[in-house]
Design an enzyme around this catalytic site. Structure first.
Site: not given
Lengths: 379, 395
Positions: B136-137, B252
Site C-alpha cells: 500500500g504505497y 522493488e
C-alpha cells in the site's frame, strides 16, 4: 566468478590510475606529441615505462618473461589509457601481438617477446584491407617460395605501422578471398624488403599506415602458429583486441563523462549552475546508465575470454558494440553540454570525441558487431 | 559458507543433483500465463502436482528464499552459493518455486528493520508461502510525489484507526496482508509516516480491481474505512516509516529492473526470426538491424544485472544503483515488447484468439508500458541518479 575486480585487480587499478594520470596525462603525452607533430604519435619514453611497470608484457606468459595476467588485467590498464587518452602501442603490441604470440614457436617468442616485455619494441598488426573492418575476407597472399613465403598485397589502418619493429600480418596461403580457412599469420620484421608504408595521421593524432607488401620474402620461421590454419588464432586475436578496445572505450566514456559532469557543477547561466537544469540532469543520468552497462559487458567479456568460455566471442562483440555506443554518446553529450568551449582545441573534451571516433572504428564498429551478434545468435 | 573454488564446485554438483531430483520437468518450461506463477497465500491453489512438488521441496530446502538465514526459513547461502544456485536454476530453466512481494520487498525490509520477533514470525510465513502480501504505497494524489500521501492512522490507544485510499495496489484483491504507508503525523511530511502491517480481512478494508489498457486487472484501488490496526503492527519506528519505505523501494526497483536475469535480460532476435519463419514471414532487414541492436543492449544489460547483484551482495554497489537498474531495465523491456509487436505483425494484434493465447503478445506489450511508471517513473529514476550518484546541484 563475481563480476567485479578482486583485491589484486583493484590494486592494479589503483597503480594504473595513478601512473596514467601522472605520466600518461593528456598534457604530458597526447598534446605534447601532437603539438610536436611526432611521427610516431606516442612517446617511446612512456612505452619504456610501460615495460618497467610490467604493463607491456602483462599478457605474456611468465615463462616468456611476462606477468602471465589475463584480459581483465589488460582491460584495467586500457581503461586508464582511455580515461587519459594516453597514446601508446599497448593495444597493438601488448594485447593483439601478444595474443598472436601465444601460438608462436619458441624461436619466434625468443626473438620478439623480450623486447615487448621491456617496452623497447613496438609491434603492429596488419589486418584490414578496406576502410571497413572485414576480416572475413583476406586477399593479401603469401605464396610458397623456397623454404619460405612471398607476401603480396595491401593492408590499411595499420596503427603504429611505421613505428613498428615487427608487424603481425594476416595473409592468405590457400583458398579463395572469402574462404574462412587458408589463413596464415606472419611476423614481418621492420626491415623486410618489399614492405613500404604510406603513413597517415588520423583524427585523434595517432599514426597509421597503408602498408604495401610487394613480394616480401619471408623465412618459414616467420609463420606464427600453423600454415593455413591461422583463422582460429586470428579469431582469438580479434576477440582479445576487441575486448581491449572496448575497455579503452569505457575509459574514454568515463573520462568524458566525468569532465562533463564536473562542468555542469561549475558553469553558471541564468544565474544558476547549469547542472540544476533537469534537461541536462536527465541526459547526464542516462549517459551514466549507458556507461555503467557498457563497463559491465566489457568486464564480463574479459572474464569469459580469460576462462576460455565458448561464449567469449559473442560477448566480445557485445562489449565492443555496447562500449562503442556508450562512448559515442559520452563524447557527443560532452561536447554539447560544454557549449562553445567544447568546440575549442584548448578544452580536452574535443580530444575525447576524436579518440572515440578512431577507437570505434578499430576492429569493427558497433554496426559490424551488432551484425556479428545477430549472426552468432543464428539470424 | 563454502566460498573456495573447490567448495563451490562441490556445492554446484550437489545443487545440480538436488535440482535433478526435485525440479519436475514441467517446472522447467517457460512460464506461459499467470496460473503458471505460484504466489502462495491462504487461498493458494496449485495448478498441478508438479507445481506443488517443486514448491514443497523448495520450502523444505529453504530455497524459496535461499539467501535468508535458516532460522527465518531460508537456506543461509553465501552470495557465491546463491549465485551458483541461480546459475544452475537458469541452466535448466527452473521456474521460481514461489513468487511473492513478501520475498522481493517486505522480506528485505524486515531483515533490515524488523525486530527479532517480527523476523521469526513474518519471514518464516513468507518463506513457506503462507501469506500473500500486497503493497500500500501510491494514492490517487500521491504518485511520483509519494511522500505527500494522506491515508491517516489516528491514534486510538492500543490501535490506530486507518482511513484513506491506496491505488495501483498489485493483486490487493488476492492478498492476505498489506504493508502500508500510513500518515501518523500530519505536521511532519517525511517523519510523519508509519510503515504498518495489517490483515486485508480486517473490517473496513475493501478492494476494487482497475481495468487496464491490457484488458487485465492486476492493480486495485484499496479503501480503508475505519480499519483498526493494533499498535504493535509496524516496522521500524513510528513516524519513521519513510526510511523503511525508501529501503523497500530499492528492492522493488531491483525486482522491476529484472536484474536477476531470465526473460527480462534475454536476447530475442533469433527466436523472433525463427517464429516469423515458421509462419512463412520474413523480417525486414531494417527490423533485423533493430533486433541486433536490441540484443547487444539486452546482453550487455544482463551483464549489468549480474554485476549489480554481485556488488550488492558484498556492499560494493552504490546505494542508489537500483534506480539506474530500474530505469535501464524497464526502458529495455518496453523496447523488447515493441519489437515483439513489430516482428509479430498483424498476428500480434489478435486480442483473444486461441492462436495467440488470448492476445498474449498485445496484452503483454501494453502491460510493459507500466514498467517505467510503477515503483517510480523513469523520470524520477533519472532525478535520483542525477542527485545521488552524479551529485548534481539542486536536483
Amino acid at each position: 566468478m563475481p563480476l567485479y575486480h578482486d583485491d589484486d585487480q583493484a590494486m592494479l587499478a589503483d597503480t594504473a590510475r595513478q601512473f596514467m594520470a601522472d605520466e600518461g596525462s593528456i598534457k604530458n603525452q597526447l598534446r605534447h606529441w601532437r603539438d610536436r607533430e611526432c611521427k610516431d604519435g606516442f612517446g617511446h619514453g612512456l612505452w619504456g615505462q610501460f615495460g618497467e611497470m610490467g604493463f607491456a608484457g602483462m599478457l605474456v606468459d611468465e615463462a616468456d618473461g611476462g606477468l602471465g595476467m589475463g584480459h581483465v588485467e589488460a582491460g584495467i590498464v586500457l581503461e586508464e589509457i582511455g580515461r587519459n587518452l594516453t597514446p601508446s602501442p599497448f593495444l597493438t603490441s601488448s594485447v593483439l601481438a601478444a595474443t598472436a604470440f601465444k601460438d608462436a614457436s619458441a624461436e619466434l617468442r625468443g626473438r620478439w617477446l623480450p623486447g615487448l616485455v621491456s617496452g623497447e619494441k613496438v609491434y603492429a598488426v596488419a589486418l584490414d584491407e578496406g576502410a571497413k573492418h572485414r576480416p572475413e575476407r583476406i586477399t593479401t597472399r603469401a605464396e610458397r617460395s623456397g623454404n619460405g613465403f612471398r607476401l603480396t598485397g595491401e593492408k590499411t589502418f595499420v596503427l603504429h605501422g611505421a613505428s613498428a619493429d615487427m608487424i603481425v600480418v594476416a595473409a592468405r596461403t590457400a583458398g579463395a578471398d572469402d574462404d574462412a580457412e587458408g589463413i596464415t599469420l606472419f611476423a614481418v620484421p621492420r626491415d623486410a624488403s618489399g614492405m613500404s608504408h604510406d603513413a597517415v595521421r588520423l583524427v585523434d593524432s595517432s599514426m597509421a599506415t597503408h602498408t604495401k607488401f610487394d613480394g616480401v620474402e619471408l623465412d618459414g620461421d616467420a609463420v606464427i602458429g600453423e600454415v593455413d590454419g591461422g583463422r582460429e588464432l586470428l579469431g582469438r586475436m580479434l576477440d582479445a583486441g576487441r575486448c581491449g578496445a572496448a575497455a579503452e572505450s569505457v575509459g574514454v566514456s568515463r573520462g568524458a563523462m566525468d569532465m562533463t559532469v564536473d562542468y555542469l557543477k561549475q558553469r553558471k547561466q541564468f544565474g544558476r549552475l547549469i547542472g540544476e537544469f533537469q534537461a541536462l540532469q536527465h541526459r547526464a543520468a542516462h549517459l551514466y546508465s549507458e556507461v555503467e552497462i557498457a563497463r559491465a559487458a566489457v568486464i564480463k567479456a574479459q572474464q569469459l575470454l580469460d576462462g576460455g568460455s565458448e561464449n567469449a566471442s559473442l560477448m566480445a562483440s557485445v562489449a565492443k558494440a555496447k562500449a562503442g555506443k556508450a562512448a559515442g554518446l559520452a563524447v557527443r553529450e560532452g561536447v554539447q553540454m560544454h557549449g562553445g568551449i567544447g568546440m575549442t582545441d584548448e578544452y580536452d573534451i574535443g580530444l575525447y570525441m576524436k579518440r572515440d571516433r578512431a577507437l570505434a572504428e578499430f576492429l569493427g564498429d558497433q554496426y559490424y558487431h551488432a551484425n556479428r551478434v545477430a549472426e552468432l545468435s543464428g539470424y | 559458507m563454502a566460498d573456495s573454488t573447490a567448495d563451490l564446485e562441490t556445492f554446484r554438483q550437489e545443487t545440480r543433483a538436488w535440482l535433478d531430483a526435485n525440479c519436475p520437468p514441467e517446472m522447467r518450461e517457460p512460464v506461459r500465463d499467470e496460473e503458471d506463477v505460484f504466489w502462495g497465500g491462504r487461498n493458494a491453489r496449485f495448478k498441478s502436482d508438479a507445481q506443488r512438488q517443486w514448491f514443497e521441496a523448495s520450502v523444505a530446502k529453504g530455497y524459496t528464499v535461499p539467501s535468508w538465514p535458516k532460522e527465518y526459513g531460508g537456506a543461509g547461502l553465501s552470495p557465491a552459493e546463491a549465485k551458483v544456485l541461480r546459475e544452475e536454476m537458469a541452466r535448466i530453466g527452473a521456474r521460481p518455486p514461489l513468487s511473492s512481494f513478501g520475498i522481493w520487498m517486505l522480506g528485505p525490509a524486515l531483515l533490515h528493520f524488523g525486530t527479532e520477533e517480527q523476523k521469526r514470525h513474518y519471514l518464516n510465513q513468507i518463506a513457506r508461502g503462507e501469506i500473500r502480501w500486497c503493497q500500500g504505497y501510491s494514492e490517487p494524489g500521491s504518485g511520483s510525489d509519494l511522500v505527500s500521501l494522506q491515508t491517516y492512522g489516528e491514534d486510538a490507544g492500543d490501535h490506530w484507526v486507518v482511513n484513506g485510499q491506496k491505488i495501483w495496489t498489485s493483486y490487493a484483491d488476492q492478498a492476505d496482508w498489506i504493508f502500508c504507508l500510513v500518515r501518523t503525523d500530519k505536521t511532519n511530511k517525511y517523519q510523519g509516516i508509519t510503515f504498518m502491517l495489517f490483515d486485508m480481512a480486517s473490517e473496513g478494508v475493501s478492494t476494487k480491481p482497475i481495468l487496464l489498457i491490457s484488458g487485465n486487472s492486476p492493480f486495485c484501488e484499496t479503501f480503508f474505512d475505519n480499519v483498526k490496526v493494533p499498535k504493535d503492527q509496524f516496522v521500524g519506528e513510528v513516524n519513521r516509516g519513510w526510511d523503511v519505505a525508501k529501503y523497500l523501494l530499492g528492492h522493488e526497483r531491483e525486482m522491476i529492473s529484472g536484474a536477476g536475469g531470465g526473460d527480462r535480460t534475454a536476447a530475442i532476435g533469433a527466436a523472433l526470426t525463427r517464429a516469423a519463419g515458421k509462419h512463412g514471414d520474413t523480417l525486414d532487414p531494417v527490423l533485423r538491424a533493430e533486433l541486433a541492436q536490441f540484443d547487444v543492449d539486452a546482453l550487455a544489460y544482463a551483464c549489468m544485472g549480474e554485476k549489480f547483484l554481485d556488488e550488492a551482495k558484498v556492499g560494493k554497489a552504490h546505494p542508489a544503483q537500483p534506480n539506474m537498474m530500474k530505469y535501464a531495465g524497464t526502458e529495455l523491456n518496453k523496447r523488447r515488447h515493441e519489437l515483439f509487436m513489430a516482428a509479430g505483425g498483424s498476428r500480434a494484434l489478435e486480442w483473444d484468439s486461441e492462436a495467440t493465447g488470448g492476445g498474449k503478445t498485445a496484452r503483454g506489450w501494453l502491460r510493459t508500458k507500466a514498467n517505467s511508471i510503477e515503483g517510480g517513473t523513469s523520470e524520477v529514476m533519472l532525478n535520483v541518479i542525477a542527485k545521488r550518484i552524479l551529485d548534481l546541484p539542486g536536483a
